[in-house]
Design an enzyme around this catalytic site. Structure first.
Site, mmCIF file in Angstrom:
data_model
loop_
_atom_site.group_PDB
_atom_site.id
_atom_site.type_symbol
_atom_site.label_atom_id
_atom_site.label_comp_id
_atom_site.label_asym_id
_atom_site.label_seq_id
_atom_site.Cartn_x
_atom_site.Cartn_y
_atom_site.Cartn_z
ATOM 1 N N HIS A 94 -12.518 -5.633 7.253
ATOM 2 C CA HIS A 94 -11.528 -4.792 6.577
ATOM 3 C C HIS A 94 -12.298 -3.847 5.655
ATOM 4 C CE1 HIS A 94 -7.294 -4.538 4.694
ATOM 5 N NE2 HIS A 94 -8.003 -3.502 4.274
ATOM 6 N N LYS A 100 4.249 -7.218 11.147
ATOM 7 C CA LYS A 100 4.113 -6.706 9.783
ATOM 8 C C LYS A 100 5.432 -6.139 9.281
ATOM 9 C CE LYS A 100 -0.721 -5.140 10.064
ATOM 10 N NZ LYS A 100 -1.601 -3.954 9.891
ATOM 11 N N ARG A 150 -1.997 4.783 -4.438
ATOM 12 C CA ARG A 150 -2.000 4.369 -5.849
ATOM 13 C C ARG A 150 -3.400 3.918 -6.222
ATOM 14 N NH1 ARG A 150 -2.475 -0.891 -4.525
ATOM 15 N NH2 ARG A 150 -1.290 -1.685 -2.745
ATOM 16 N N GLU A 178 -7.149 2.557 4.615
ATOM 17 C CA GLU A 178 -7.683 1.278 5.070
ATOM 18 C C GLU A 178 -7.849 1.229 6.597
ATOM 19 O OE1 GLU A 178 -6.151 -2.137 3.198
ATOM 20 O OE2 GLU A 178 -5.865 -1.148 1.268
#
Length: 689
Positions: free
Chosen positions: A205, A157, A289, A271
């Site tokens: 997720h 990532k 955000r 998350e």
């Protein structure tokens, strides 16, 4: 009177501008020449010179100062997670007044925008994270995979990636090198890390919507499930998830713990990956955000999240308590789904599908429980008449968010399926992923809740088949026999939408090379296949052949000759199987060494099947154009080089500059079998264009 500059574009800019106007705030937008639809919803608008200005802190701050804005809302993407923006705003005072950044503090952004710092922060609070480490080379990734308890698959990532960018799953050691390069190329800071991948059946997720007022007081609005993804880019999101409240509660607790320690202010999303079978989970990241999918949380909680966010920053007197948001909300009693409609062609590997679309080429679904957030719209000050929008390649491919709510999952899904059947976007103007969205909703795994983060990629063929069937149903008309042919020939109707009928007459004028102009007529006698402009066949009569009364058979196939030029680029013939097309418009950031090689050294010009011939950067994501077979580079077409940006070419052509290949002829029996040593392999060349 507060005055907010919305430092964003598209549907999220419109969403923020509307909430600000409802509160009586003055509004300012920023826009570009060919991307101004959102500007019509603001009181003032500042024109930018290029897409890069959206990412330029100085440009955005100057726009806020010059328009005498009191607040700046970054939306999502662009500068929304960059701590440099709130710092610059705090320093750029207009007299004694500074522009207030609607978002977390710079310190919070510094942690949240760096995935490794977020992981470290979560670990310091004893919150579950995946094993991971910073890596500076492919060798580091391989070493990490060999560590105890890790193994493959491994996730690479970018520290500052997002929206699916800078993320690759590596299934084995052989894929590490390429994945590392792609992630590094998609990272603005050129920093990446590796972590153990938790993927496959069962892994979902899940994200928690959090709000804080900056004092340490925080609250949540439950969770969303975002497991329907392609290349880790979310496509379909639902609130709440299908998990039990017992399974969700640890995620809520972890999110509130993180937010409270940060003294979080504004909207934020925390998350996680959750195993639906074992209920084990790990923290992923913080999105500091408003989130793209905030809409479905609004639908199931009946809270205008953007309005609340604006109020929290409008005055120090507003807090969660004063807004009656300090108590835990009751569990949702309804369901909502968000379908991301994008300008992508699923039939061509989700290639970006730019084009121009007009208001007459779109029909949006309506009805109870259906909401459309889109930038394909006009503000209240727009002139009457048909509107036109350009879907380009420099910005996100999102066209609209179709949000549907129902009292139960079943009702929500029924409404969403109906909405997609009402949706019309002219495929001749812009291709969309509507078939994928419809296929997901019709799939039994979606209905049963057995979706995971790699599900779509594993099941794409069946999803597309279901989607085609679903979308096809909307063309049926009551009273029309499904077996009845709209044109007498059974093969006359194809995917083309251009109305061509037997008897259609065309006039053709030819001129040039100092020759006198000549005029001819062409009459279509019959049609066999009408898939214009891709293919048109049948019989015709023409003044090209005076005196002839017998119709002539013809077949017109859309093609672009390799000899045809489009600006500075040489185009390929799509009917030549030795050619490999670059599938999209983008910037060339890397080419295979064989393309750069010159002379007659075949070993220098050899490429192997699967090797990247070309790397195109599109919307900050790197896309690989791979060799479909082994071969040699025979010729490099005009215009192909690192740094060049392929522009869109007319629809009558293949649409994009291309890369051509030819397969080497197999070695004769009894000779060396490898391409490197085969004397006969030289007959086949790769033609790169």
């Amino acid at each position: 009177m507060p005055k907010v500059l919305v430092a964003n574009r598209g549907e999220i800019a419109i969403r923020i501008l509307r909430s600000a106007r409802e509160l009586g705030w003055d509004t300012v937008s920023i826009y570009m020449e060919d991307d101004a639809s959102h500007a019509g919803f603001a009181d003032e608008a500042v024109k930018l010179n290029s897409v890069s200005d959206f990412m330029n802190v100085d440009t955005i701050v100057n726009a806020a100062i010059q328009t005498q804005s009191t607040h700046l809302h970054p939306g999502y993407g662009f500068l929304s997670e960059n701590p440099s923006l709130p710092i610059a705003l705090s320093l750029a005072r207009r007299g004694s007044v500074r522009v207030i950044f609607i978002g977390p503090t710079a310190d919070t952004l510094r942690i949240a925008s760096d995935k490794m710092l977020s992981r470290d922060f979560a670990m310091s609070l004893n919150i579950n994270i995946a094993p991971g480490t910073r890596v500076s080379s492919a060798s580091d990734v391989r070493s990490f995979a060999k560590a105890a308890g890790v193994g493959y698959p491994v996730m690479i990532k970018a520290l500052d990636g997002g929206g699916g960018r800078g993320i690759r799953v590596v299934e084995s050691e052989e894929g590490v090198e390429e994945a590392f390069k792609r992630c590094l190329g998609e990272s603005p800071s050129k920093q990446v890390f590796a972590e153990k991948a938790f993927t496959g059946p069962g892994w979902k997720h899940i994200e928690v919507q959090v709000i804080g007022d900056g004092t340490g007081a925080v609250n949540h609005f439950w969770e969303r499930e975002c497991s329907v993804q392609r290349r880790f880019q979310k496509i379909v999101e639902m609130a709440p998830s299908g998990l039990s409240r017992k399974a969700v509660q640890p995620l809520i607790d972890a999110s509130l713990k993180l937010a409270s320690h940060l003294k979080y202010k504004g909207l934020g999303t925390f998350e996680y990956l959750v195993n639906a079978v074992t209920n084990s989970w790990i923290f992923l990241e913080i999105n500091p955000r408003v989130q793209v999918e905030h809409t479905i949380t609004e639908e199931v909680t009946d809270v205008d999240l953007v309005r609340v966010q604006l109020l929290l920053f409008s005055s120090s007197r507003f807090s969660l308590a004063s807004l009656s948001l300090s108590n835990p909300p009751p569990p949702p009693s309804s369901f909502a789904v968000q379908l991301r409609l994008t300008a992508e062609d699923p039939a061509r590997g989700f290639q970006l599908a730019p084009g121009t679309i007009t208001s007459s080429e779109i029909v949006w679904p309506q009805g109870r429980g259906v909401r459309i957030d889109t930038w394909l719209s006009q503000g209240p000050g727009a002139s009457s008449g048909e509107a036109k929008w350009i879907v380009g390649t420099d910005l996100d491919s999102l066209l609209a968010k179709i949000i549907v709510r129902g009292r139960s999952f079943e009702e929500m899904n029924q409404k969403a399926r109906r909405a997609l059947r009402e949706l019309r976007v002219d495929s001749q103007a812009v291709k969309t992923n509507a078939t994928v969205l419809a296929g997901v909703l019709d799939h039994p795994n979606w209905v049963s809740g057995t979706i995971d983060t790699l599900w779509l990629e594993r099941n794409l063929p069946s999803v597309l088949e279901l989607g085609e069937q679903a979308v096809g149903q909307r063309t049926k008309t009551k009273g029309l026999d499904n077996k009845q042919k709209t044109i007498s020939s059974s093969a006359a109707v194809g995917p083309g939408t251009t109305l061509l009928q037997p008897g259609s007459l065309f006039h053709l004028s030819l001129s040039g090379d100092s020759r006198p102009s000549t005029k001819h007529t062409i009459t279509l006698s019959s049609l066999a296949t009408n898939a214009f402009p891709e293919k048109l066949s049948g019989t015709l009569q023409s003044s090209f052949f005076p005196g002839s009364t017998t119709p002539l058979s013809f077949e017109l196939t859309q093609s672009t000759s390799a000899a045809v030029s489009s600006g500075d680029f040489e185009l390929a013939d799509p009917n030549d199987k030795s050619h490999v097309a670059a599938p999209m418009t983008g910037k060339v950031v890397e080419v295979h060494p064989a393309i750069l090689a010159s002379g007659h050294d075949k070993e220098m010009r050899l490429v192997r099947k699967g090797e990247p011939l070309l790397i195109l950067s599109v919307m900050k994501m790197e896309n690989v154009v791979a060799a479909p077979s082994d071969g040699y580079v025979g010729r490099v077409g005009r215009g192909l080089r690192v740094g060049v940006v392929f522009g869109e070419v007319p629809k009558a052509t293949i649409e994009f500059p291309v890369v051509h290949t030819k397969v080497p002829r197999p070695p004769k029996q009894g000779k060396e079998s490898t391409l490197m040593k085969s004397s006969s392999a030289g007959k086949g060349n790769l033609c790169i264009q």
